[in-house]
Motif scaffolding. Structure first.
Motif, PDB file in Angstrom:
ATOM      1  N   UNK A 133       0.596  -1.525   0.140  1.00 26.03           N
ATOM      2  CA  UNK A 133      -0.159   0.117  -0.244  1.00 26.03           C
ATOM      3  C   UNK A 133       1.127   1.516  -0.010  1.00 26.03           C
ATOM      4  N   UNK A 134       1.860   1.269   0.984  1.00 23.84           N
ATOM      5  CA  UNK A 134       2.853   2.339   0.762  1.00 23.84           C
ATOM      6  C   UNK A 134       3.486   2.520  -0.686  1.00 23.84           C
ATOM      7  N   UNK A 135       3.476   1.477  -1.274  1.00 26.89           N
ATOM      8  CA  UNK A 135       4.243   1.708  -2.811  1.00 26.89           C
ATOM      9  C   UNK A 135       3.527   2.280  -3.835  1.00 26.89           C
ATOM     10  N   UNK A 136       1.886   1.871  -3.868  1.00 29.74           N
ATOM     11  CA  UNK A 136       0.941   2.108  -3.975  1.00 29.74           C
ATOM     12  C   UNK A 136       0.831   3.876  -4.406  1.00 29.74           C
ATOM     13  N   UNK A 137       0.362   4.440  -3.175  1.00 34.23           N
ATOM     14  CA  UNK A 137       0.474   5.585  -2.363  1.00 34.23           C
ATOM     15  C   UNK A 137       1.296   6.003  -3.881  1.00 34.23           C
ATOM     16  N   UNK A 138       3.073   5.769  -2.793  1.00 40.13           N
ATOM     17  CA  UNK A 138       4.011   7.020  -3.055  1.00 40.13           C
ATOM     18  C   UNK A 138       3.902   6.871  -5.066  1.00 40.13           C
ATOM     19  N   UNK A 139       3.574   6.003  -5.781  1.00 36.77           N
ATOM     20  CA  UNK A 139       3.593   5.951  -6.975  1.00 36.77           C
ATOM     21  C   UNK A 139       2.310   6.916  -7.369  1.00 36.77           C
ATOM     22  N   UNK A 140       1.151   7.054  -6.971  1.00 36.09           N
ATOM     23  CA  UNK A 140      -0.175   7.180  -7.633  1.00 36.09           C
ATOM     24  C   UNK A 140       0.206   9.497  -7.266  1.00 36.09           C
ATOM     25  N   UNK A 141       1.163   9.685  -6.012  1.00 33.49           N
ATOM     26  CA  UNK A 141       1.297  10.698  -5.974  1.00 33.49           C
ATOM     27  C   UNK A 141       2.336  11.472  -6.437  1.00 33.49           C
ATOM     28  N   UNK A 142       3.154  10.443  -7.105  1.00 34.60           N
ATOM     29  CA  UNK A 142       4.727  10.673  -7.387  1.00 34.60           C
ATOM     30  C   UNK A 142       4.971  10.839  -6.686  1.00 34.60           C
ATOM     31  N   UNK A 143       5.544  10.477  -5.595  1.00 35.12           N
ATOM     32  CA  UNK A 143       6.516  10.792  -4.701  1.00 35.12           C
ATOM     33  C   UNK A 143       8.209  10.450  -4.875  1.00 35.12           C
ATOM     34  N   UNK A 144       9.442  10.472  -5.449  1.00 28.12           N
ATOM     35  CA  UNK A 144      10.245   9.972  -6.266  1.00 28.12           C
ATOM     36  C   UNK A 144      11.740  10.158  -5.113  1.00 28.12           C
ATOM     37  N   UNK A 145      11.897   9.608  -4.334  1.00 27.11           N
ATOM     38  CA  UNK A 145      13.278   9.959  -3.647  1.00 27.11           C
ATOM     39  C   UNK A 145      14.441  10.411  -4.422  1.00 27.11           C
ATOM     40  N   UNK A 146      15.648  11.285  -3.743  1.00 30.01           N
ATOM     41  CA  UNK A 146      16.435  12.017  -4.060  1.00 30.01           C
ATOM     42  C   UNK A 146      17.892  10.513  -4.168  1.00 30.01           C
ATOM     43  N   UNK A 147      18.184  10.016  -5.030  1.00 29.27           N
ATOM     44  CA  UNK A 147      19.296   8.820  -5.783  1.00 29.27           C
ATOM     45  C   UNK A 147      20.348   9.402  -5.204  1.00 29.27           C
ATOM     46  N   UNK A 148      21.360   8.245  -4.298  1.00 26.85           N
ATOM     47  CA  UNK A 148      22.557   8.051  -3.939  1.00 26.85           C
ATOM     48  C   UNK A 148      23.878   8.207  -5.119  1.00 26.85           C
ATOM     49  N   UNK A 149      23.152   7.198  -6.407  1.00 31.35           N
ATOM     50  CA  UNK A 149      23.711   7.432  -7.269  1.00 31.35           C
ATOM     51  C   UNK A 149      23.161   8.258  -8.547  1.00 31.35           C
ATOM     52  N   UNK A 150      22.804   8.700  -9.555  1.00 33.69           N
ATOM     53  CA  UNK A 150      22.331   8.869 -10.806  1.00 33.69           C
ATOM     54  C   UNK A 150      22.335   7.436 -11.706  1.00 33.69           C
ATOM     55  N   UNK A 151      20.637   7.475 -12.299  1.00 32.88           N
ATOM     56  CA  UNK A 151      20.299   5.829 -12.792  1.00 32.88           C
ATOM     57  C   UNK A 151      21.521   5.753 -13.588  1.00 32.88           C
ATOM     58  N   UNK A 152      21.954   6.435 -14.477  1.00 30.20           N
ATOM     59  CA  UNK A 152      23.473   5.740 -15.092  1.00 30.20           C
ATOM     60  C   UNK A 152      24.706   4.782 -13.818  1.00 30.20           C
ATOM     61  N   UNK A 153      24.380   5.964 -12.936  1.00 30.64           N
ATOM     62  CA  UNK A 153      25.676   5.146 -11.904  1.00 30.64           C
ATOM     63  C   UNK A 153      25.135   3.579 -11.296  1.00 30.64           C
ATOM     64  N   UNK A 154      23.866   3.935 -10.912  1.00 31.88           N
ATOM     65  CA  UNK A 154      23.323   2.680 -10.178  1.00 31.88           C
ATOM     66  C   UNK A 154      23.338   1.229 -11.121  1.00 31.88           C
ATOM     67  N   UNK A 155      24.762   0.716  -9.953  1.00 27.77           N
ATOM     68  CA  UNK A 155      24.446  -1.007 -10.660  1.00 27.77           C
ATOM     69  C   UNK A 155      24.141  -1.904  -9.492  1.00 27.77           C
ATOM     70  N   UNK A 156      23.916  -2.985  -9.998  1.00 27.18           N
ATOM     71  CA  UNK A 156      23.798  -4.287  -8.552  1.00 27.18           C
ATOM     72  C   UNK A 156      23.968  -5.783  -9.243  1.00 27.18           C
ATOM     73  N   UNK A 157      23.009  -6.265  -8.218  1.00 28.13           N
ATOM     74  CA  UNK A 157      23.865  -7.518  -8.303  1.00 28.13           C
ATOM     75  C   UNK A 157      23.804  -8.151  -6.998  1.00 28.13           C
ATOM     76  N   UNK A 158      24.080  -9.333  -7.336  1.00 21.98           N
ATOM     77  CA  UNK A 158      23.941 -10.330  -5.850  1.00 21.98           C
ATOM     78  C   UNK A 158      24.469  -9.951  -4.657  1.00 21.98           C
TER      79      UNK A 158
END
Length: 256
Positions: A133-158
């Motif tokens: 529900x928290x997730x759905x509400x944030x998407x509906x109102x357009x609430x987004x956090x400031x990222x620690x890295x830009x999207x182009x700088x984000x990496x992930x994995x195991x």
């Protein structure tokens, strides 16, 4: 070889059992320090804490991150031969976020919205409903956090990795010098699957990052778990793999 162990505060292990483990010659640290909830920020904090502890020993030249459901699948002599002082490779699963293929906008939803998994256990039906529900509400109102890295700088994995001292120490020093970056991950779902990868890939240092983390995992939903609890069906695949660790083992299912 030394072991640095966090026991989940919620664990039913007794003080006598902890004292016994602490008395073993190769156990350098074992405490009930962090309460770990799947997806919560405490998991990353515990990893950084144990990494820093291990680095205090100058004789530690390779660090291996494993869970209580992991097990080594190579002989000790093979470990010593492979992870020698000349081996500078960092074995960590690491991809650009858009290339990983995670659910939730390629995993971006995990980090750009507020997640409260450090306090609510998603494995509990009622808690999972609240989190959704928290997730759905944030998407509906357009609430987004400031990222620690830009999207182009984000990496992930195991989360599970094997890193030489130099690489692990870089992340440890980055953490100490850039606490605000770490805090940006506080409300990230599974922040431990972003932090090490993003810090290392955005470094000016030329770390030798090997895309294999040398772990065997059966990603089929089997034996009541996804990834699967390992059993005899996995034996030959483990034996023929280049993995030094395998997961997930179960005290009953994985017996033979």
């Amino acid at each position: 070889m030394e072991f640095y162990v966090n026991i989940d505060v919620k664990s039913q292990i007794s003080a006598e059992q902890i004292n016994y483990l602490a008395s073993l010659v190769n156990v350098a640290y074992i405490e009930k320090k962090w309460s770990i909830i799947w997806g919560g920020f405490n998991h990353l904090k515990a990893i950084l804490f144990l990494t820093n502890l291990a680095l205090q020993n100058r004789n530690v030249h390779y660090l291996h991150l494993i869970s209580g459901q992991d097990f080594p699948v190579k002989k000790l002599s093979d470990f010593k031969s492979f992870f020698n002082l000349q081996n500078k490779n960092s074995y960590i699963d690491c991809l650009k976020i858009e290339d990983i293929g995670w659910s939730g906008n390629n995993g971006l939803d995990r980090i750009q919205y507020y997640n409260f998994h450090n306090w609510l256990d998603a494995k509990n039906l009622k808690s999972r409903s609240i989190l959704n529900k928290f997730s759905v509400i944030q998407k509906k109102i357009g609430l987004k956090r400031k990222l620690a890295f830009s999207q182009k700088e984000l990496y992930g994995g195991s989360i599970w990795w094997s890193l030489p001292r130099e690489t692990a120490n870089y992340v440890a020093q980055f953490y100490k010098q850039h606490r605000r970056v770490l805090n940006k991950f506080r409300h990230t779902l599974c922040s431990e699957e972003f932090y090490f990868q993003s810090v290392l890939k955005n470094s000016s240092n030329s770390f030798q990052l090997d895309k294999s983390n040398l772990r065997y995992v059966d990603w089929n939903a089997r034996n009541g778990s996804n990834p699967s609890f390992l059993d005899l069906e996995n034996y030959q695949a483990i034996k023929s793999s280049d993995a030094f660790f395998a997961r997930k083992f179960h005290e009953h299912i994985s017996k033979y």
